[in-house]
Design an enzyme around this catalytic site. Structure first.
Site, PDB file in Angstrom:
ATOM      1  N   ASP A   1      -0.059  -2.647  -8.475  1.00 14.65           N
ATOM      2  CA  ASP A   1      -0.866  -3.152  -9.591  1.00 14.65           C
ATOM      3  C   ASP A   1      -2.134  -3.859  -9.094  1.00 14.65           C
ATOM      4  O   ASP A   1      -2.062  -4.641  -8.134  1.00 14.65           O
ATOM      5  CB  ASP A   1      -0.003  -4.146 -10.386  1.00 14.65           C
ATOM      6  CG  ASP A   1      -0.608  -4.531 -11.716  1.00 14.65           C
ATOM      7  OD1 ASP A   1      -0.751  -3.651 -12.567  1.00 14.65           O
ATOM      8  OD2 ASP A   1      -0.942  -5.722 -11.897  1.00 14.65           O
TER       9      ASP A   1
ATOM     10  N   GLU B   1       8.473   2.353   8.101  1.00  9.65           N
ATOM     11  CA  GLU B   1       9.734   2.035   8.790  1.00  9.65           C
ATOM     12  C   GLU B   1      10.873   2.870   8.222  1.00  9.65           C
ATOM     13  O   GLU B   1      11.965   2.927   8.786  1.00  9.65           O
ATOM     14  CB  GLU B   1      10.090   0.542   8.592  1.00  9.65           C
ATOM     15  CG  GLU B   1       9.193  -0.411   9.364  1.00  9.65           C
ATOM     16  CD  GLU B   1       9.371  -1.869   8.913  1.00  9.65           C
ATOM     17  OE1 GLU B   1      10.253  -2.153   8.062  1.00  9.65           O
ATOM     18  OE2 GLU B   1       8.593  -2.713   9.403  1.00  9.65           O
TER      19      GLU B   1
HETATM   20  C1  NOJ Z   1      -2.669  -3.294 -14.695  1.00 11.59           C
HETATM   21  C2  NOJ Z   1      -1.486  -2.941 -15.532  1.00 11.59           C
HETATM   22  O1  NOJ Z   1      -1.431  -1.547 -15.681  1.00 11.59           O
HETATM   23  C3  NOJ Z   1      -1.656  -3.662 -16.837  1.00 11.59           C
HETATM   24  O2  NOJ Z   1      -0.721  -3.250 -17.794  1.00 11.59           O
HETATM   25  C4  NOJ Z   1      -1.577  -5.138 -16.582  1.00 11.59           C
HETATM   26  O3  NOJ Z   1      -1.850  -5.821 -17.791  1.00 11.59           O
HETATM   27  C5  NOJ Z   1      -2.594  -5.583 -15.541  1.00 11.59           C
HETATM   28  N1  NOJ Z   1      -2.630  -4.716 -14.409  1.00 11.59           N
HETATM   29  C6  NOJ Z   1      -2.277  -6.969 -15.036  1.00 11.59           C
HETATM   30  O4  NOJ Z   1      -1.107  -6.944 -14.272  1.00 11.59           O
END
Ligand code: NOJ
Length: 551
Positions: A215, A267
């Site tokens: 993310d 790993e």
């Molecule tokens: C990207 C994620 O896809 C989204 O849903 C989220 O709100 C933001 N990152 C923050 O984590």
């Protein structure tokens, strides 16, 4: 309802490159299937649907966050990185899901959220209780305010969800959060943070997880030298510089983090895969996808492109060239949990403001569901013919449109409140799936659903489409099954008809993919039609339709 089974006894391939041309199905767990009747989807619910997932002929599931979370941002606010939210199940349930998927030949990719935690994470609670300057505060980004009484935030940086990116705590300091205030940003200069995420990668890899979706991979490392420099406010679709000079996003030093992660992922046998979520300019995206880092990065270009052969052609060629140059493999995305579903995007007038449509604030923006679905099916079939991995979002295999009719009081996306009700947010693509034509929450669960489902969900349910020739569900199944034969290499040859509103390319083994974007039906090349996104018209390929041919 009997779900057609996938090929029996599929096993996990031993190919370490399985992820390069995978069909990956994203599950937003709280909206997939609710086994225990609390209105929230759960892990046992997903396990109960493994036969359905196998029937789709996908290679992997990508599971959005399932961790303990107060749900300030749909689970992307994680309170414990190495556990399962008790409302979704237990670690034992998770293990059982991985086993069931693997027994059906499906791999498991999970979301990892390294930029920020939940405000309820024990480390943030410890930071709040500790004094300014303490080691506990050093795990996050705390600063003094500016102006009289230090009452102004340290900088004018904005949150991606609207409003300021700083929130003040009772002792007067401010902490940084690029998203909601319940999502404090970690300090990635801190060794403990760096090491803890390596522990988390190993924790899940040891449990059999096959890969990770990272993310906001582009925001971990920040230039926090003072005075703070201006930064762009919103990274999603934002216009970042291509030299890594923004203080918050896409800084060159972030790559050292992922080189370290790659060592850990390697790993394992086979090495664990990874894909970066990084809204950065195209020429910067490929850096995250280098084999020495994550291997893949999401290509979101088609989320921004219109239904237009030129744009599709350019997006495809530029991304394939990038991949070839770095040894990465391309990725293709038409829908996910953050954007208006592609069946709706293609049914709205070109260039329409999606938020204005969701808000109903522009009566001139009307959705044509028939055109939208026709184009969505054609786009999906085109994308599934491309080399690289296709990331599919739950419900698109049913042809679901965005649910625009959610009342204000049911909205959960923090964007709604943080923009002062100027942006409705992403709940419309997160409404729980319809499994049955009718009944309690269309088969999602025994007792309601955490977001209301519209009446029209019934006719798009799995039950209504299962085994029905020509349904969107059967189209996805047929395409994903046939796609296995396209994977012998990652070559694509254009057949040079794009100037006429037609995109035509071939793949190894005599496969051809033709999409007609023009308003008139067109001839097909010689060969046998193997899969088609809609019925032919007197042997011709109609407008907004894709066909796969075998010569
Ligand atoms: C990207 C994620 O896809 C989204 O849903 C989220 O709100 C933001 N990152 C923050 O984590």
């Amino acid at each position: 309802m009997t779900i057609a089974q996938g090929p029996s006894a599929r096993t996990i391939s031993t190919d370490p490159d399985w992820w390069r041309q995978a069909g990956v199905y994203q599950i937003y767990p709280r909206s997939f299937t609710d086994a225990d009747g609390d209105g929230l989807g759960d892990i046992a619910g997903i396990t109960s649907r493994v036969p359905y997932l196998a029937s789709l002929h996908i290679d992997a599931v990508w599971l959005s966050p399932f961790y303990p979370s107060p749900l300030a941002d749909g689970g992307y606010d994680v309170a414990d990185y190495r556990n399962v939210d008790h409302r979704l199940g237990t670690l034992a349930d998770f293990d059982a899901l991985v086993d069931a998927l693997h027994a059906s030949g499906i791999r498991m990719i999970i979301d990892i959220v390294p930029n920020h935690s939940s405000h309820l994470h024990p480390w943030f609670q410890e930071a709040l209780a500790a004094a300014p300057g303490s080691a506990a505060r050093e795990r996050y980004i705390f600063r003094d305010g500016v102006g009289p009484g230090a009452a102004q935030p340290p900088s004018a940086w904005g949150s991606n969800f609207g409003g300021p990116a700083w929130t003040r705590v009772p002792d007067g300091q401010w902490y940084l959060h690029l998203f909601a205030k319940e999502q404090p940003d970690f300090n990635w200069d801190n060794r403990e943070i760096q090491e803890d995420f390596l522990t988390t990668l190993r924790f899940w890899s040891d449990r059999g997880v096959d890969g990770f979706r990272v993310d906001v991979a582009n925001s971990l490392v920040k230039d926090l030298s003072e005075p703070f420099r201006a930064s762009i406010d919103r990274v999603l679709g934002g216009d970042l510089p291509i030299d890594g000079s923004d203080p918050l996003y896409d800084r060159d030093d972030v790559h050292a983090v992922f080189e370290r992660w790659r060592e850990v992922l390697n790993e394992y046998d086979p090495p664990r895969s990874a894909v970066a979520e990084a809204w950065v300019p195209r020429e910067r995206r490929l850096l995250y996808a280098r084999p020495t880092e994550l291997g893949q990065a999401f290509n979101f270009d088609l989320l921004l492109a219109g239904w237009n052969p030129r744009e599709f052609h350019d997006v495809i060629t530029s991304n394939l060239n990038d991949a070839a140059a770095t040894g990465a493999s391309s990725t293709w995305v038409l829908s996910n949990h953050d954007v208006v579903r592609h069946a709706t995007r293609y049914g709205l007038p070109g260039g329409a403001d999606h938020n204005a449509w969701l808000l109903g604030s522009d009566a001139a923006i009307l959705e044509d569901r028939e055109i939208g679905l026709r184009r969505a099916r054609a786009a999906t079939l085109l994308v599934l013919a491309l080399p690289g991995s296709a990331y599919l979002y739950q419900g698109e295999e049913l042809g679901l449109s965005e649910v625009a009719e959610l009342d204000d009081h049911v909205l959960q996306d923090p964007t709604w409140e943080r923009t002062g009700h100027q942006e409705k947010g992403r709940d419309g693509c997160r409404v729980p799936l319809p499994w049955t034509r009718g009944g309690e929450s269309f088969g999602f669960g025994p007792d309601g659903s955490h977001l209301p489902q519209p009446d029209w969900f019934g006719e798009l349910s799995v039950e209504a489409q299962d085994g029905v020739y020509g349904s969107t569900l059967e189209l996805y199944r047929a395409a994903l099954r046939a796609r296995a034969q396209l994977k012998s290499n990652e070559e694509l040859d254009w057949q040079g008809r794009d100037t006429e509103g037609i995109l035509h390319f071939s793949r190894p083994g005599g496969w051809h993919c033709v999409t007609n974007f023009s308003p008139e039906p067109v001839d097909l090349p010689a060969g046998v039609v193997v899969v088609c996104s809609g019925p032919l018209q007197k042997g011709l390929l109609p407008t907004d339709t894709t066909a796969w041919m075998l010569q």
